[in-house]
Enzyme design. Sequence first.
Site, PDB file in Angstrom:
ATOM      1  N   LYS A   1       0.833  -1.204   0.000  1.00 53.12           N
ATOM      2  CA  LYS A   1       0.000   0.000   0.000  1.00 53.12           C
ATOM      3  C   LYS A   1       0.867   1.254   0.000  1.00 53.12           C
ATOM      4  O   LYS A   1       0.579   2.235  -0.699  1.00 53.12           O
ATOM      5  CB  LYS A   1      -0.896  -0.024   1.239  1.00 53.12           C
ATOM      6  CG  LYS A   1      -1.381   1.326   1.730  1.00 53.12           C
ATOM      7  CD  LYS A   1      -2.147   1.215   3.029  1.00 53.12           C
ATOM      8  CE  LYS A   1      -1.548   1.974   4.162  1.00 53.12           C
ATOM      9  NZ  LYS A   1      -1.876   3.376   4.263  1.00 53.12           N
ATOM     10  N   ASN A   2       1.950   1.230   0.800  1.00 56.41           N
ATOM     11  CA  ASN A   2       2.793   2.417   0.927  1.00 56.41           C
ATOM     12  C   ASN A   2       3.700   2.628  -0.280  1.00 56.41           C
ATOM     13  O   ASN A   2       4.369   3.656  -0.381  1.00 56.41           O
ATOM     14  CB  ASN A   2       3.614   2.346   2.219  1.00 56.41           C
ATOM     15  CG  ASN A   2       2.733   2.532   3.443  1.00 56.41           C
ATOM     16  OD1 ASN A   2       1.739   3.245   3.393  1.00 56.41           O
ATOM     17  ND2 ASN A   2       3.082   1.875   4.532  1.00 56.41           N
TER      18      ASN A   2
ATOM     19  N   ARG B   1      -4.039  10.295   4.594  1.00 57.74           N
ATOM     20  CA  ARG B   1      -2.857  11.149   4.726  1.00 57.74           C
ATOM     21  C   ARG B   1      -2.087  11.221   3.404  1.00 57.74           C
ATOM     22  O   ARG B   1      -1.407  12.199   3.125  1.00 57.74           O
ATOM     23  CB  ARG B   1      -1.964  10.586   5.840  1.00 57.74           C
ATOM     24  CG  ARG B   1      -0.768  11.438   6.107  1.00 57.74           C
ATOM     25  CD  ARG B   1       0.067  10.952   7.254  1.00 57.74           C
ATOM     26  NE  ARG B   1       1.346  11.658   7.269  1.00 57.74           N
ATOM     27  CZ  ARG B   1       1.518  12.890   7.691  1.00 57.74           C
ATOM     28  NH1 ARG B   1       0.493  13.587   8.128  1.00 57.74           N
ATOM     29  NH2 ARG B   1       2.710  13.456   7.661  1.00 57.74           N
TER      30      ARG B   1
ATOM     31  N   ASP C   1      -4.395   7.958   9.840  1.00 55.90           N
ATOM     32  CA  ASP C   1      -4.484   7.310  11.143  1.00 55.90           C
ATOM     33  C   ASP C   1      -4.290   8.297  12.278  1.00 55.90           C
ATOM     34  O   ASP C   1      -3.521   9.243  12.183  1.00 55.90           O
ATOM     35  CB  ASP C   1      -3.393   6.236  11.277  1.00 55.90           C
ATOM     36  CG  ASP C   1      -3.748   4.962  10.537  1.00 55.90           C
ATOM     37  OD1 ASP C   1      -4.957   4.732  10.360  1.00 55.90           O
ATOM     38  OD2 ASP C   1      -2.838   4.221  10.155  1.00 55.90           O
TER      39      ASP C   1
ATOM     40  N   ASP D   1       5.530   0.131  11.814  1.00 53.91           N
ATOM     41  CA  ASP D   1       4.208  -0.413  11.470  1.00 53.91           C
ATOM     42  C   ASP D   1       4.008  -1.848  11.949  1.00 53.91           C
ATOM     43  O   ASP D   1       2.892  -2.365  11.876  1.00 53.91           O
ATOM     44  CB  ASP D   1       3.982  -0.349   9.952  1.00 53.91           C
ATOM     45  CG  ASP D   1       3.502   1.021   9.500  1.00 53.91           C
ATOM     46  OD1 ASP D   1       3.254   1.881  10.370  1.00 53.91           O
ATOM     47  OD2 ASP D   1       3.380   1.244   8.282  1.00 53.91           O
TER      48      ASP D   1
ATOM     49  N   MET E   1       8.297   6.196  17.481  1.00 51.65           N
ATOM     50  CA  MET E   1       7.980   7.138  16.419  1.00 51.65           C
ATOM     51  C   MET E   1       6.619   7.832  16.534  1.00 51.65           C
ATOM     52  O   MET E   1       6.443   8.922  16.025  1.00 51.65           O
ATOM     53  CB  MET E   1       8.131   6.434  15.065  1.00 51.65           C
ATOM     54  CG  MET E   1       9.574   5.976  14.868  1.00 51.65           C
ATOM     55  SD  MET E   1       9.874   5.043  13.372  1.00 51.65           S
ATOM     56  CE  MET E   1       9.843   6.323  12.142  1.00 51.65           C
TER      57      MET E   1
END
EC number: 2.5.1.7
Length: 431
Positions: free
Chosen positions: A24-25, A95, A119, A314, A336
């Site tokens: 996805k990223n 985002r 998120d 993640d 993070m």
Amino acid sequence: MAPIQYIVEGGHRLSGSIEPSGNKNSALPIIAAALLTEHPVTLQNVPRIRDTETLVELIRSVGAAAEWTARNTLQIHAKSIRAADLDPELCVRIRASILLAGPLLARCGEVMLPPPGGDVIGRRRLDTHVLALEQLGAKVTATDRLEFRAPKLAGADVFLDEPSVTATENALVAAVAADGVTYLRNAASEPHVQDLANFLVALGAKIEGIGTNTMIIHGQATLGGATYSIQPDHIEVGSLIGLAAVTRSPLRIVRAGVEHLRSIRMGFERLGIVCRVEGDDLIVPSNQTLKIQDDFGGHVPKLEDQPWPAFPADLMSIAIVTATQCEGVILMFEKMFESRMFFVDKLIAMGARIVLCDPHRAIIAGPSRLHGATMTSPDIRAGMAMLLAAVCAEGTSTINNADQIERGYERIEERLNALGAKIKRVPERKG
């Protein structure tokens, strides 16, 4: 749109093979970067999830043609685009809308961007995007929206104040269109950043240092079209390793992109979970020790996230749930994001033994028997972690706000049910 629930009957062992979706990223910045070229682009292995669907709507809104020609194949043709006002409702959903800043600035010389959503895992700065694009020649003003203007982008020596993934991606795309050479220093080097860079090279860009923290971009490349396949999602692979471990199930993760799994495998090995590589498949055997490995001298070990190539942020939620099923004590240190650990109260309610020390650190003592509960998913990764907990728990669990999980994992309940899980989606899928 009706809210989505997962009703999960826990305690079933799984087995079989599963292929991770495309990353996805990777898909999101690559879809945005397809606006850089006037020529047709075909993207394969695109995950068909909420976030990619929303970004496709956004690129259509600025004049690009975008069409799904197969379930996971997307054709984009941005022959002529305009810097229209982007739909605030669409931008607030993801985002990744910030990723449109670089390509629209390059093609149109301006872009007005409503505040991006995504998120709720703590504050996520936009400063690095602004600083990078300003160094390439953009003027940025912030009112109720961000306005970027640059009649001409020029190569520069850009040092990012943090190795932000999306800021690296925006700067990389803008630098490809800028006049002259750009040095992009302290750049993020995650697999999805590499995927975007390789896509830009496929279009005709000249980029050195892909996979390192300094990239050199020789700007104003003549870009053509390309057919490009998105890499497998290493975060989904990590989620599946955790799933196999907590259900004590043998799984084969096919076409797993094993070259990007070193730090992930090392992190799970600290929890007593050892995987085997066969070609590009990853095998998770069922006979895992699930015994947390103490640090040298018998000290309590620590698993912490850091920028790539270290263990990814993640996967911290997944690692926490996995640790509840392992023998021993471990400190999890999430550096993070301020709010990512706040889902552990749901695990404690299910029977996990966890001490939340502060917003960034938790001590997990295992193994503990989890029992079914009703919970609400706060974000994509915590939602997937809750799904792991529900699948290995005794009894039935209900996960509300499962829409969040589906923003990052394609048809996940169908794919896990094919392995032997018992997950009911409410409402049921149509088609």
